[in-house]
Design a protein around this motif. Structure first.
Motif, short mmCIF file in Angstrom:
data_model
loop_
_atom_site.label_atom_id
_atom_site.label_comp_id
_atom_site.label_asym_id
_atom_site.label_seq_id
_atom_site.Cartn_x
_atom_site.Cartn_y
_atom_site.Cartn_z
N GLN A 92 0.83 -1.22 0.00
CA GLN A 92 0.00 0.00 0.00
C GLN A 92 0.87 1.27 0.00
N ILE A 93 1.90 1.26 0.83
CA ILE A 93 2.79 2.44 0.92
C ILE A 93 3.54 2.66 -0.39
N ASN A 94 3.91 1.57 -1.03
CA ASN A 94 4.71 1.66 -2.25
C ASN A 94 3.99 2.37 -3.39
N GLN A 95 2.65 2.21 -3.43
CA GLN A 95 1.85 2.89 -4.46
C GLN A 95 2.35 2.61 -5.88
N LYS A 96 2.79 1.38 -6.11
CA LYS A 96 3.22 0.91 -7.43
C LYS A 96 4.46 1.63 -7.97
N ARG A 97 5.21 2.28 -7.08
CA ARG A 97 6.41 2.99 -7.54
C ARG A 97 7.54 2.02 -7.87
N LEU A 98 7.79 1.05 -6.99
CA LEU A 98 8.84 0.07 -7.23
C LEU A 98 8.19 -1.27 -7.58
N THR A 99 8.85 -2.06 -8.41
CA THR A 99 8.32 -3.35 -8.83
C THR A 99 8.24 -4.31 -7.65
N LEU A 100 7.17 -5.10 -7.61
CA LEU A 100 6.94 -6.02 -6.50
C LEU A 100 7.15 -7.47 -6.92
N GLN A 155 -3.03 -1.64 -5.96
CA GLN A 155 -1.63 -1.41 -5.57
C GLN A 155 -0.78 -2.66 -5.74
N ALA A 156 -1.42 -3.82 -5.76
CA ALA A 156 -0.69 -5.08 -5.92
C ALA A 156 -0.65 -5.53 -7.38
N ALA A 157 -1.42 -4.88 -8.24
CA ALA A 157 -1.47 -5.28 -9.65
C ALA A 157 -0.08 -5.22 -10.27
N GLY A 158 0.26 -6.27 -11.01
CA GLY A 158 1.58 -6.35 -11.64
C GLY A 158 2.61 -7.10 -10.82
N MET A 159 2.30 -7.35 -9.55
CA MET A 159 3.24 -8.08 -8.68
C MET A 159 3.43 -9.50 -9.21
N VAL A 160 4.67 -9.98 -9.22
CA VAL A 160 4.98 -11.33 -9.69
C VAL A 160 5.35 -12.20 -8.49
N VAL A 161 4.70 -13.37 -8.39
CA VAL A 161 4.88 -14.27 -7.26
C VAL A 161 5.31 -15.65 -7.78
#
Length: 465
Positions: free
Chosen positions: A329-337, A355-361
């Motif tokens: 939430q704090i990251n606000q999609k600034r850095l890749t997750l 905010q989690a969209a695009g995160m790779v797990v």
């Protein structure tokens, strides 16, 4: 978190908890709990009076949550050894809720009644993580139902017991001690966490009882014991896949990693990721311990940004997932997750959302990962919906035990079969065979959070093509 999200999460948690019970073919005698002709002694007063209540085959509830009246009647019927009534009750319960793996396990146990069977037990965290427990049980229930519907293990049906270890290493050890004392138990699926598997594994080894964990990924489990196996790839495989994706595909070289120093899994994934990134030519500039009392998501993201980090790697475990979600939430999609498999939950989708969209797990398996597999179709037919990687790998662990029982239905026979160089069977995630370390060299699937409707949160995990 918004009030709406909190309400939704609470409702979801309640839904996941309702109907979760344990039980079984165990009944009480004056001297202990009985399976067939064997009695497990009662614990000494004061040692752990609730231990018996943690292990069940259908005759009692493992949780305090309400269950449907017809399922409750089924539990009571098994306790009274009225198996025909229990069969009718559990059949009716499954018509009301086909997505209940416990009811299916109870139904199959009731069909066996007091007849000869081969017995295995699963050790799951009912009390602390009912959702993960249900995911694991779906895989086990599907395998049990499948083998028993086709005549059993060379004509002998498979009975399944459920133990609630609360993901607590000490309780997992106590359960293991109880299970090894009964010679009719021929194998164990679990425990769930690496900490519990390492703790209980020493007990299973002393009792020469095989335990196959579908979900414990710590590298410490490799070569840990000749009686401890796993169907899930180790953290080495997950970390290597994430590091390769970060450096080669994303073209990013500077990461920070979030982990829990109190978790074997989290420590393992963090260490393997740091090593893998270095080997790929990148670096991990900072490590943030989520378990520290003074941990601040805002300060850590600020520090990462100042250090020129391009990637936030979340190696959180279940206990620290909420803090990892704060970072998202704090990251606000600034850095890749990036994230490890404990981040693969509905909660991440529900709270993380955009905010989690695009995160790779990195996960061991995804239902859409292998178009050639027939397991997704069969599981959908059985449960009326998609299953997770935990269900698939639990199915594989149970199938492996069944294949071993077919060779030699004894404790030593199961262990010898699994360690044999010619052992091989087919599971949800492909061929199952174990190398001498107890590991199964299976690939890791990378998934990405994208908008979607499958999870009913507005977001889904989909395979990275």
């Amino acid at each position: 978190m918004s009030q709406k999200n909190e309400t939704t999460i609470l409702a979801l948690a309640l839904l996941l908890t309702v109907g979760i019970v344990g039980g079984g073919f165990w009944w009480f005698t004056n001297n202990g709990v009985k399976i067939g002709n064997n009695i497990i002694p009662n614990q000494e007063p004061g040692s752990n009076p609730s231990l018996q209540d943690r292990i069940s085959f259908g005759e009692k509830s493992l949780t305090s949550g309400d269950i449907s009246p017809v399922k409750k009647e089924g539990v009571q019927a098994i306790a009274a050894k009225s198996y025909d009534k229990a069969i009718a009750n559990f059949t009716a319960a499954l018509k009301l809720n086909r997505n209940d793996p416990e009811a299916l396990i109870f139904l199959n146990n009731a069909r066996i009644g007091s007849s000869k069977s081969y017995t295995i037990v699963t050790s799951v965290p009912f009390g602390t993580d009912p959702n993960v427990s249900l995911e694991i049980l779906r895989g086990i229930a599907q395998a049990q139902n499948q083998v028993n519907s086709s005549g059993g293990v060379k004509g002998v049906p498979l009975r399944v017991g459920i133990a609630n270890d609360d993901d607590n290493p000490e309780i997992a050890k106590q359960i293991a001690s109880t299970l090894i004392s009964n010679s009719e138990i021929l194998g164990v699926v679990g425990p769930n966490t690496s900490d519990s598997t390492l703790a209980a594994g020493t007990i299973y080894t002393s009792g020469q009882l095989v335990a196959i964990s579908p979900t414990s990924t710590s590298v410490k489990i490799s070569n840990f014991s000749r009686y401890v196996f796993r169907t899930v790839p180790s953290d080495f495989m997950a970390a290597r896949s994430l590091a390769n994706y970060m450096v080669k595909t994303l073209q990013k070289k500077n990461a920070v990693v979030y982990f829990n120093s109190q978790s074997n899994y989290s420590q393992s994934l963090k260490s393997e990721f740091v090593s893998s990134v270095s080997l790929e030519g990148g670096q991990v500039s900072s490590e943030f311990d989520l378990s520290k009392a003074d941990f601040s998501a805002a300060k850590s993201v600020e520090q990462a940004t100042k250090q020129g980090a391009e990637v936030l790697m979340l190696a959180a475990n279940t206990a620290t997932l909420d803090k990892a979600l704060q970072v998202i939430q704090i990251n606000q999609k600034r850095l890749t997750l990036l994230g490890g498999d404990d981040v693969y939950t509905v909660k991440t989708l529900e709270i993380g959302r955009e905010q989690a969209a695009g995160m790779v797990v990195a996960v061991p398996w995804h239902i859409d990962g292998d178009p050639k597999s027939d397991f997704p179709q069969k599981s959908r037919q059985l449960w009326g919906g998609d299953v997770s990687w935990r269900s698939a790998l639990s199915y594989d662990a149970t199938v492996a035990l069944i294949a071993a029982l077919e060779r030699n239905p004894t404790r030593s026979g199961v262990q010898q079969a699994l360690t044999s160089s010619d052992f091989s069977t087919s599971g949800a995630s492909g061929t199952i065979r174990f190398i001498p370390s107890g590991d199964r060299n299976a690939p890791v699937q990378l998934v990405k959070i994208v908008p979607g409707s499958r999870s009913r949160t507005g977001y889904d995990f989909e395979p990275v093509r």
